[in-house]
Design an enzyme around this catalytic site. Structure first.
Site, mmCIF file in Angstrom:
data_model
loop_
_atom_site.group_PDB
_atom_site.id
_atom_site.type_symbol
_atom_site.label_atom_id
_atom_site.label_comp_id
_atom_site.label_asym_id
_atom_site.label_seq_id
_atom_site.Cartn_x
_atom_site.Cartn_y
_atom_site.Cartn_z
ATOM 1 N N GLY A 191 0.835 -1.204 0.000
ATOM 2 C CA GLY A 191 0.000 0.000 0.000
ATOM 3 C C GLY A 191 0.861 1.241 0.000
ATOM 4 C CG ASN A 192 -0.286 4.547 -1.585
ATOM 5 O OD1 ASN A 192 -0.974 5.419 -1.064
ATOM 6 N ND2 ASN A 192 -0.717 3.813 -2.605
ATOM 7 N NE ARG A 193 4.014 8.020 5.123
ATOM 8 C CZ ARG A 193 4.930 8.966 5.213
ATOM 9 N NH1 ARG A 193 6.068 8.848 4.555
ATOM 10 N NH2 ARG A 193 4.709 10.024 5.953
ATOM 11 C CB SER A 194 -2.416 8.279 -0.657
ATOM 12 O OG SER A 194 -3.401 9.220 -0.968
ATOM 13 C CB ALA A 199 -1.379 7.073 -4.084
#
Ligand code: CTP
Length: 394
Positions: free
Chosen positions: A207-210, A274
């Protein structure tokens, strides 16, 4: 017409509700208005000039005898698109009704013929006094929009009509008076927000930090401006978003699937999510034990924008990029490759903007124009992007 590049004079009268106008100021800035605060001298007893200067990032004066070389009672008047006077006391209303010019605010009102809205706040007996009633009628007859005060508990133990209304009802009424917020009426806008997650096993994911903040700002701004909004949210917790259709998705494939069935009907797509670049080739149904968790075989996710671009039939597509080097060139080539009409690029080389309420970057347009965006709230950027998207829609 949007609020961006629109200038408001926020007049502050000497009522206890002056402190509530600090919030009004913030919400006007969120809408994209530039705001200059002009308090009456006696209102400084309630809220000092330093507060207004700090919040507005602009000089604050109350008399024509300050900064005389700027001739502020004329220069500010010339620059203003609207006036919002909140709170307005019985005395201020009386001075306005009789055309006095005994401080900077009343000078400005006389020197400008732009739309003016007044938000009275005072004790009910003062509001209902024949003099105030007549003064309000005079101002209304001259074209001032005078908001009705609310009924309820006042500063003391009394209650009745005279309360300063809630911030958002003032701001909404101001937007209606100025007519700036319905420019997206009849338009369908899809916004993606958040970050996709690609399952490795039932407990782990890529995943990502968006945070989703920017996409949510765009969705809310578009809805406020009258658009029919569909928010495709990837793994973000949402507050109640009245009037916005929300579809929750987890993965990039799910996001593309929702867009495949909705893109054809929209006018503008704002792709702020993102999207994880890759996903595990095989996600397993059972948790992978530590001993076997040594490598993950990945395959690329579909490029959602590039997949939709060939299906464009008049839609405007807005993309985002966060780059660390050759920022403008990198964004320009993404704009080309993904068939975008505009892209907003953040320079994140000096530290990430994830989760922040502010943003700094550049909007690149298809014709090569660049619009620098310096230290703005994500709400302001949302309105700016919608302005440009609407322009491209023609
Ligand atoms: N995007 C997309 N589909 C993907 C990845 C990104 O539609 N699979 C969109 C994003 O929502 C964003 C824009 O493309 O609006 C740019 O995202 P970015 O991650 O910078 O693009 P990438 O193509 O992944 O480029 P990079 O090689 O720099 O990771």
């Amino acid at each position: 017409m949007s609020a961006t590049n629109r200038e408001v004079i926020l007049g502050i009268g000497a009522g206890i509700a002056a402190y509530k106008s600090a919030d009004v100021l913030r919400r006007l800035q969120d809408q994209g208005f530039g705001v200059t605060v002009v308090p009456t001298p006696s209102s400084l007893n309630f809220v000092g000039a330093a507060t207004w200067e700090a919040l507005s990032h602009r000089a604050v004066t109350t008399q024509v005898w300050e900064r005389v070389e700027e001739v502020r009672h004329i220069s500010l008047a010339k620059n203003a698109d609207y006036f919002l006077i909140a709170p307005a006391t019985a005395d201020l209303i009386a001075r306005l009704a009789s055309g006095r010019a005994d401080d900077l605010l009343t000078n400005l009102v006389l020197a400008s013929d732009v739309p003016k809205m007044i938000v009275p706040a005072m004790h009910p007996s003062m509001w209902l006094d024949a003099a105030t009633v007549a003064n309000v009628a005079t101002l209304r007859a001259r074209g001032f929009h005078v908001m009705e005060p609310e009924t309820g508990r006042l500063t003391g133990s009394d209650s009745g009509q005279g309360r300063f209304p809630e911030t958002m009802s003032i701001v909404n009424q101001f937007l209606t008076v100025t007519g700036v917020h319905r420019d997206l009426e009849g338009k369908k806008i899809i916004v993606t927000a958040g970050g996709t997650r690609e399952a490795i096993d039932p407990v782990r994911f890529i995943g990502n930090r968006s945070s989703g903040k920017q996409g949510i700002s765009v969705a809310k701004a578009a809805a406020r401006r009258g658009a029919q909004v569909h928010l495709i949210a990837a793994n973000v917790e949402l507050e109640n978003l009245d009037g916005i259709l929300v579809t929750h998705v987890v993965t990039a494939d799910e996001m593309l699937q929702v867009l495949n069935s909705s893109f054809a009907q929209c006018n503008i797509l704002v792709m702020s999510a993102a999207v994880a670049d890759a996903k595990p080739v095989a996600s397993v149904d059972e948790k992978i034990k530590k001993a076997h968790f040594t490598s993950i075989e990945l395959e690329q996710n579909p490029d959602i924008l590039a997949t939709l671009a060939p299906l464009k039939n008049g839609q405007v597509m807005v993309g985002f990029a966060a780059e660390t080097s050759d920022v403008i060139a990198a964004a320009g080539s993404k704009l080309e490759k993904k068939g975008l009409d505009l892209i907003y690029v953040n320079d994140v080389s000096g530290g990430a903007i994830f989760g922040s309420d502010d943003t700094e970057g550049t909007i690149l347009l298809r014709n090569g124009d660049q619009v620098p965006v310096s230290h703005q709230s994500k709400d302001t950027l949302a309105n700016l992007l919608l302005d440009y998207a609407l322009k491209q829609l023609g």
